[in-house]
Design a protein around this motif. Structure first.
Motif, PDB file in Angstrom:
ATOM      1  N   LYS A 219       7.919  -7.874   1.656  1.00  0.00           N
ATOM      2  CA  LYS A 219       7.798  -6.588   2.358  1.00  0.00           C
ATOM      3  C   LYS A 219       7.666  -5.437   1.354  1.00  0.00           C
ATOM      4  O   LYS A 219       6.823  -4.557   1.510  1.00  0.00           O
ATOM      5  CB  LYS A 219       9.020  -6.387   3.255  1.00  0.00           C
ATOM      6  N   GLU A 220       8.476  -5.464   0.310  1.00  0.00           N
ATOM      7  CA  GLU A 220       8.420  -4.406  -0.703  1.00  0.00           C
ATOM      8  C   GLU A 220       7.111  -4.461  -1.496  1.00  0.00           C
ATOM      9  O   GLU A 220       6.523  -3.414  -1.799  1.00  0.00           O
ATOM     10  CB  GLU A 220       9.626  -4.513  -1.634  1.00  0.00           C
ATOM     11  N   ALA A 221       6.650  -5.658  -1.827  1.00  0.00           N
ATOM     12  CA  ALA A 221       5.383  -5.795  -2.552  1.00  0.00           C
ATOM     13  C   ALA A 221       4.230  -5.261  -1.703  1.00  0.00           C
ATOM     14  O   ALA A 221       3.372  -4.515  -2.195  1.00  0.00           O
ATOM     15  CB  ALA A 221       5.136  -7.247  -2.939  1.00  0.00           C
ATOM     16  N   CYS A 222       4.211  -5.637  -0.446  1.00  0.00           N
ATOM     17  CA  CYS A 222       3.146  -5.159   0.454  1.00  0.00           C
ATOM     18  C   CYS A 222       3.219  -3.646   0.609  1.00  0.00           C
ATOM     19  O   CYS A 222       2.181  -2.968   0.597  1.00  0.00           O
ATOM     20  CB  CYS A 222       3.250  -5.840   1.816  1.00  0.00           C
ATOM     21  N   SER A 223       4.406  -3.119   0.743  1.00  0.00           N
ATOM     22  CA  SER A 223       4.562  -1.673   0.878  1.00  0.00           C
ATOM     23  C   SER A 223       4.012  -0.952  -0.356  1.00  0.00           C
ATOM     24  O   SER A 223       3.290   0.042  -0.234  1.00  0.00           O
ATOM     25  CB  SER A 223       6.034  -1.316   1.071  1.00  0.00           C
ATOM     26  N   TYR A 224       4.337  -1.472  -1.526  1.00  0.00           N
ATOM     27  CA  TYR A 224       3.832  -0.843  -2.745  1.00  0.00           C
ATOM     28  C   TYR A 224       2.305  -0.869  -2.799  1.00  0.00           C
ATOM     29  O   TYR A 224       1.652   0.161  -2.964  1.00  0.00           O
ATOM     30  CB  TYR A 224       4.396  -1.517  -4.004  1.00  0.00           C
TER      31      TYR A 224
ATOM     32  N   THR B  72      -9.321  -5.790  -5.706  1.00  0.00           N
ATOM     33  CA  THR B  72      -8.317  -6.115  -4.696  1.00  0.00           C
ATOM     34  C   THR B  72      -7.044  -6.553  -5.401  1.00  0.00           C
ATOM     35  O   THR B  72      -7.091  -7.428  -6.274  1.00  0.00           O
ATOM     36  CB  THR B  72      -8.811  -7.261  -3.782  1.00  0.00           C
ATOM     37  N   PRO B  73      -5.910  -5.959  -5.065  1.00  0.00           N
ATOM     38  CA  PRO B  73      -4.673  -6.402  -5.707  1.00  0.00           C
ATOM     39  C   PRO B  73      -4.345  -7.849  -5.335  1.00  0.00           C
ATOM     40  O   PRO B  73      -4.433  -8.234  -4.176  1.00  0.00           O
ATOM     41  CB  PRO B  73      -3.607  -5.458  -5.164  1.00  0.00           C
ATOM     42  N   VAL B  74      -4.005  -8.620  -6.346  1.00  0.00           N
ATOM     43  CA  VAL B  74      -3.631 -10.021  -6.156  1.00  0.00           C
ATOM     44  C   VAL B  74      -2.210 -10.194  -6.678  1.00  0.00           C
ATOM     45  O   VAL B  74      -1.951  -9.998  -7.858  1.00  0.00           O
ATOM     46  CB  VAL B  74      -4.582 -10.968  -6.911  1.00  0.00           C
ATOM     47  N   VAL B  75      -1.308 -10.537  -5.783  1.00  0.00           N
ATOM     48  CA  VAL B  75       0.089 -10.748  -6.138  1.00  0.00           C
ATOM     49  C   VAL B  75       0.359 -12.245  -6.097  1.00  0.00           C
ATOM     50  O   VAL B  75       0.149 -12.889  -5.072  1.00  0.00           O
ATOM     51  CB  VAL B  75       1.031  -9.996  -5.172  1.00  0.00           C
TER      52      VAL B  75
ATOM     53  N   GLY C 149      -5.916 -12.864 -13.957  1.00  0.00           N
ATOM     54  CA  GLY C 149      -6.267 -11.646 -13.255  1.00  0.00           C
ATOM     55  C   GLY C 149      -5.303 -11.178 -12.191  1.00  0.00           C
ATOM     56  O   GLY C 149      -5.637 -10.291 -11.401  1.00  0.00           O
ATOM     57  N   ALA C 150      -4.106 -11.748 -12.143  1.00  0.00           N
ATOM     58  CA  ALA C 150      -3.124 -11.283 -11.163  1.00  0.00           C
ATOM     59  C   ALA C 150      -2.769  -9.824 -11.435  1.00  0.00           C
ATOM     60  O   ALA C 150      -2.666  -9.407 -12.579  1.00  0.00           O
ATOM     61  CB  ALA C 150      -1.863 -12.137 -11.215  1.00  0.00           C
ATOM     62  N   SER C 151      -2.605  -9.068 -10.374  1.00  0.00           N
ATOM     63  CA  SER C 151      -2.170  -7.675 -10.493  1.00  0.00           C
ATOM     64  C   SER C 151      -0.671  -7.616 -10.716  1.00  0.00           C
ATOM     65  O   SER C 151      -0.158  -6.672 -11.316  1.00  0.00           O
ATOM     66  CB  SER C 151      -2.504  -6.907  -9.216  1.00  0.00           C
TER      67      SER C 151
ATOM     68  N   LEU D 134       0.013  -1.512  -0.503  1.00  0.00           N
ATOM     69  CA  LEU D 134      -0.746  -0.983   0.637  1.00  0.00           C
ATOM     70  C   LEU D 134      -0.454   0.478   0.946  1.00  0.00           C
ATOM     71  O   LEU D 134      -1.288   1.146   1.555  1.00  0.00           O
ATOM     72  CB  LEU D 134      -0.478  -1.836   1.880  1.00  0.00           C
ATOM     73  N   ASN D 135       0.706   0.989   0.512  1.00  0.00           N
ATOM     74  CA  ASN D 135       1.077   2.353   0.880  1.00  0.00           C
ATOM     75  C   ASN D 135       1.245   3.301  -0.295  1.00  0.00           C
ATOM     76  O   ASN D 135       1.090   4.502  -0.128  1.00  0.00           O
ATOM     77  CB  ASN D 135       2.388   2.349   1.686  1.00  0.00           C
ATOM     78  N   ILE D 136       1.576   2.784  -1.461  1.00  0.00           N
ATOM     79  CA  ILE D 136       1.873   3.654  -2.602  1.00  0.00           C
ATOM     80  C   ILE D 136       0.755   3.642  -3.637  1.00  0.00           C
ATOM     81  O   ILE D 136       0.290   4.685  -4.073  1.00  0.00           O
ATOM     82  CB  ILE D 136       3.218   3.249  -3.247  1.00  0.00           C
ATOM     83  N   SER D 137       0.325   2.458  -4.016  1.00  0.00           N
ATOM     84  CA  SER D 137      -0.710   2.320  -5.036  1.00  0.00           C
ATOM     85  C   SER D 137      -2.046   2.886  -4.535  1.00  0.00           C
ATOM     86  O   SER D 137      -2.391   2.739  -3.373  1.00  0.00           O
ATOM     87  CB  SER D 137      -0.879   0.841  -5.385  1.00  0.00           C
ATOM     88  N   VAL D 138      -2.773   3.512  -5.426  1.00  0.00           N
ATOM     89  CA  VAL D 138      -4.094   4.055  -5.090  1.00  0.00           C
ATOM     90  C   VAL D 138      -5.139   3.131  -5.707  1.00  0.00           C
ATOM     91  O   VAL D 138      -5.158   2.918  -6.916  1.00  0.00           O
ATOM     92  CB  VAL D 138      -4.265   5.493  -5.631  1.00  0.00           C
ATOM     93  N   MET D 139      -6.002   2.573  -4.854  1.00  0.00           N
ATOM     94  CA  MET D 139      -7.014   1.625  -5.311  1.00  0.00           C
ATOM     95  C   MET D 139      -8.415   2.212  -5.112  1.00  0.00           C
ATOM     96  O   MET D 139      -8.626   2.988  -4.178  1.00  0.00           O
ATOM     97  CB  MET D 139      -6.889   0.310  -4.533  1.00  0.00           C
TER      98      MET D 139
END
Length: 109
Positions: A79-84, A39-42, A60-62, A86-91
């Motif tokens: 908003k930009e971090a969430c967009s990246y 899970t990405p952790v910001v 372990g922060a992403s 949740l919408n761009i990065s492939v997990m």
């Protein structure tokens, strides 16, 4: 019977300003849990200290984000971090979920 699988979050946002080192301890706990391992952790920090940034990644922060002073800028950064994430990065959610099911199934036998 099928083991109950808890859904894991798609993204975790953590302020480093939590008391003591609890933000960093939380990230370490997330990384030790098989269901949230990927899970990405910001982490969001107002600190500009290199050691604080390093500490986030060490636990372990992403991603580490510098917290802007103005609320409107802060909202835009989130908003930009969430967009990246949740919408761009492939997990690898599917693989992690399958591994969690296998581990829980093995431990319940």
């Amino acid at each position: 019977t099928q083991p109950h699988i808890q859904p894991s979050p798609d993204l975790v946002l953590i302020e480093t300003s939590l008391p003591d080192d609890s933000a960093f301890e939380l990230v370490s706990w997330i990384r030790k849990n098989v269901a949230t391992l990927h899970t990405p952790v910001v982490m969001i920090s107002s600190s500009q200290q290199e050691e604080d940034i390093f500490k986030g990644y060490k636990h372990g922060a992403s991603s580490m984000i510098q917290k802007p002073a103005a609320f409107t800028d802060y909202a835009q950064v989130l908003k930009e971090a969430c967009s990246y994430w949740l919408n761009i990065s492939v997990m690898p959610h599917y693989r992690v979920t399958q591994k969690a099911k296998q581990l829980r199934s093995a431990s319940s036998q």
